[in-house]
Design a protein around this motif. Structure first.
Motif, mmCIF file in Angstrom:
data_model
loop_
_atom_site.group_PDB
_atom_site.id
_atom_site.type_symbol
_atom_site.label_atom_id
_atom_site.label_comp_id
_atom_site.label_asym_id
_atom_site.label_seq_id
_atom_site.Cartn_x
_atom_site.Cartn_y
_atom_site.Cartn_z
ATOM 1 N N THR A 1 57.817 49.801 16.780
ATOM 2 C CA THR A 1 58.003 48.887 15.659
ATOM 3 C C THR A 1 59.185 49.303 14.800
ATOM 4 O OG1 THR A 1 55.637 48.374 15.599
ATOM 5 C CG2 THR A 1 56.904 47.910 13.609
ATOM 6 N N GLU A 2 59.299 50.607 14.532
ATOM 7 C CA GLU A 2 60.416 51.111 13.730
ATOM 8 C C GLU A 2 61.734 50.914 14.461
ATOM 9 O OE1 GLU A 2 62.606 52.946 10.685
ATOM 10 O OE2 GLU A 2 60.648 51.955 10.760
ATOM 11 N N ALA A 3 61.739 51.152 15.776
ATOM 12 C CA ALA A 3 62.973 50.958 16.557
ATOM 13 C C ALA A 3 63.398 49.498 16.532
ATOM 14 C CB ALA A 3 62.753 51.429 17.996
ATOM 15 N N ARG B 1 62.642 47.347 14.180
ATOM 16 C CA ARG B 1 63.093 47.039 12.813
ATOM 17 C C ARG B 1 64.533 47.494 12.607
ATOM 18 N NH1 ARG B 1 64.139 49.228 8.167
ATOM 19 N NH2 ARG B 1 63.807 51.320 8.982
ATOM 20 N N ARG B 2 64.843 48.699 13.085
ATOM 21 C CA ARG B 2 66.203 49.212 12.936
ATOM 22 C C ARG B 2 67.188 48.394 13.756
ATOM 23 N NH1 ARG B 2 65.437 55.829 13.270
ATOM 24 N NH2 ARG B 2 64.246 56.052 11.333
ATOM 25 N N GLU B 3 66.778 48.024 14.967
ATOM 26 C CA GLU B 3 67.652 47.212 15.815
ATOM 27 C C GLU B 3 67.929 45.859 15.169
ATOM 28 O OE1 GLU B 3 70.074 46.454 19.020
ATOM 29 O OE2 GLU B 3 69.043 48.333 18.528
ATOM 30 N N ARG B 4 66.890 45.273 14.582
ATOM 31 C CA ARG B 4 67.048 43.988 13.913
ATOM 32 C C ARG B 4 67.961 44.121 12.701
ATOM 33 N NH1 ARG B 4 61.930 43.124 13.322
ATOM 34 N NH2 ARG B 4 61.654 42.299 15.414
ATOM 35 N N GLN B 5 67.795 45.252 11.990
ATOM 36 C CA GLN B 5 68.637 45.487 10.816
ATOM 37 C C GLN B 5 70.096 45.685 11.225
ATOM 38 O OE1 GLN B 5 67.981 49.172 8.600
ATOM 39 N NE2 GLN B 5 68.210 48.048 6.687
ATOM 40 N N LEU B 6 70.306 46.461 12.283
ATOM 41 C CA LEU B 6 71.672 46.685 12.755
ATOM 42 C C LEU B 6 72.329 45.383 13.210
ATOM 43 C CD1 LEU B 6 71.242 50.018 14.763
ATOM 44 C CD2 LEU B 6 72.490 49.710 12.621
ATOM 45 N N ARG C 1 73.687 43.663 10.023
ATOM 46 C CA ARG C 1 74.470 44.430 9.056
ATOM 47 C C ARG C 1 75.840 44.765 9.609
ATOM 48 N NH1 ARG C 1 72.997 44.362 3.767
ATOM 49 N NH2 ARG C 1 70.750 43.971 3.731
ATOM 50 N N GLN D 1 77.990 47.951 5.266
ATOM 51 C CA GLN D 1 76.544 47.766 5.113
ATOM 52 C C GLN D 1 76.189 46.449 4.430
ATOM 53 O OE1 GLN D 1 74.253 49.806 6.639
ATOM 54 N NE2 GLN D 1 76.192 50.561 7.474
#
Length: 303
Positions: free
Chosen positions: A130-132, A134-139, A142, A147
């Motif tokens: 889930t965290e991976a 979330r980070r992938e979606r954020q990247l 952005r 940023q």
């Protein structure tokens, strides 16, 4: 051949999962060694105890209600499919579990066979995944240098504002910010200095706007701004001040660089995002051709 007269306790101990049997009052009648080991209890010490002994105390009241409701309409059920469930070890530590309930009726009395699996490793893997994600979606949304939001995120937000404007007739403003002569910085002072300038511009943009506004980097030296609930008078007050701040900042350190801003104030929703962006690009082209370092406002659609 399996002897049908084998005691139930022998069969429970032969099962690979932690298993217990409770009556319709939620009292533990039998459990196997696997369950005692999982929860840290001595041999047969759980027999006669309420089943909520195995869960955190804050869930006891709700659990008693759930037991009562389940016994009214018992059915085979996987308990952990919707929400994460937690067991509590004798030492007080909690851990995620998965529970399968299977009703049993003997001599007009209802029982439930509960099978429990510890899900600690699975939960850790799920949390990591889930965290991976979330980070992938954020990247993916952005700009890695500044940023700020990237073009993809910006267009999604503008599409949302177009829909909101169409449905509720709420105005919004959208702007392009372009740096003139930015290439000179890269050529004379190096790309590192150019990157630092872009980062500085991004911070100034975000610092001058409202928390509800969006700053995006859409190209090398171009930024885009989205101001929801911003008719022209409000947008003008915010962006005129921002423009002066940027000009002063650039003059003190990067004198050859200018900043131009084109603003479309949308009182009416465009038919399509591309139509709006094309109008804004055309306005930006007019601004930079007429006088670099200026700001210009235009109503959309033009009256």
């Amino acid at each position: 051949m399996l002897d049908p007269s084998l005691p139930l306790s022998t069969l429970l101990d032969a099962m690979p999962d932690a298993t217990l049997v409770v009556n319709n009052q939620g009292q533990i009648l039998m459990c196997n060694r696997q369950l005692e080991q999982m929860f840290g209890y001595p041999n047969q010490s759980l027999v006669g105890e309420p089943v909520h002994t195995l869960i955190p105390s804050e869930y006891h009241t709700k659990h008693a209600k759930h037991v009562h409701e389940y016994m009214q309409y018992p059915r085979r059920r996987m308990m952990g499919s919707v929400m994460t469930l937690y067991g509590q070890h004798l030492n007080g530590q909690t851990f995620p579990v998965d529970i399968m309930l299977s009703p049993l009726e003997l001599d007009d009395e209802r029982f439930v066979i509960c099978t429990i699996r510890e899900m600690r490793e699975v939960k850790q893997m799920q949390d990591a995944l889930t965290e991976a994600l979330r980070r992938e979606r954020q990247l993916a949304r952005r700009d890695p240098l500044t940023q700020c939001a990237n073009r993809r995120a910006f267009t999604e937000m503008v599409e949302y504002e177009i829909e909101r404007c169409s449905r509720y007739h709420r105005p919004f403003s959208i702007a392009f910010v372009a740096l003139g002569n930015f290439k000179r910085v890269n050529e004379h002072e190096g790309h590192l200095v150019g990157d630092q300038l872009l980062q500085s511009i991004a911070r100034q943009l975000e610092g001058a706007l409202r928390s509800s506004d969006t700053v995006a980097r859409i190209d090398g030296d171009e930024f885009a701004l989205l101001l929801p609930e911003a008719p022209q008078d409000l947008a003008k007050g915010i962006l005129d001040r921002l423009h002066r701040q940027l000009l002063d900042s650039l003059a003190s350190r990067y004198s050859p660089v200018s900043v131009s801003i084109a603003v479309l104030v949308c009182e009416q929703a465009p038919d399509h995002l591309d139509t709006l962006l094309k109008s804004l690009y055309n306005l930006m082209s007019e601004v930079t051709q007429e006088s670099k370092g200026s700001i210009r406002y235009c109503q959309y659609p033009q009256r």
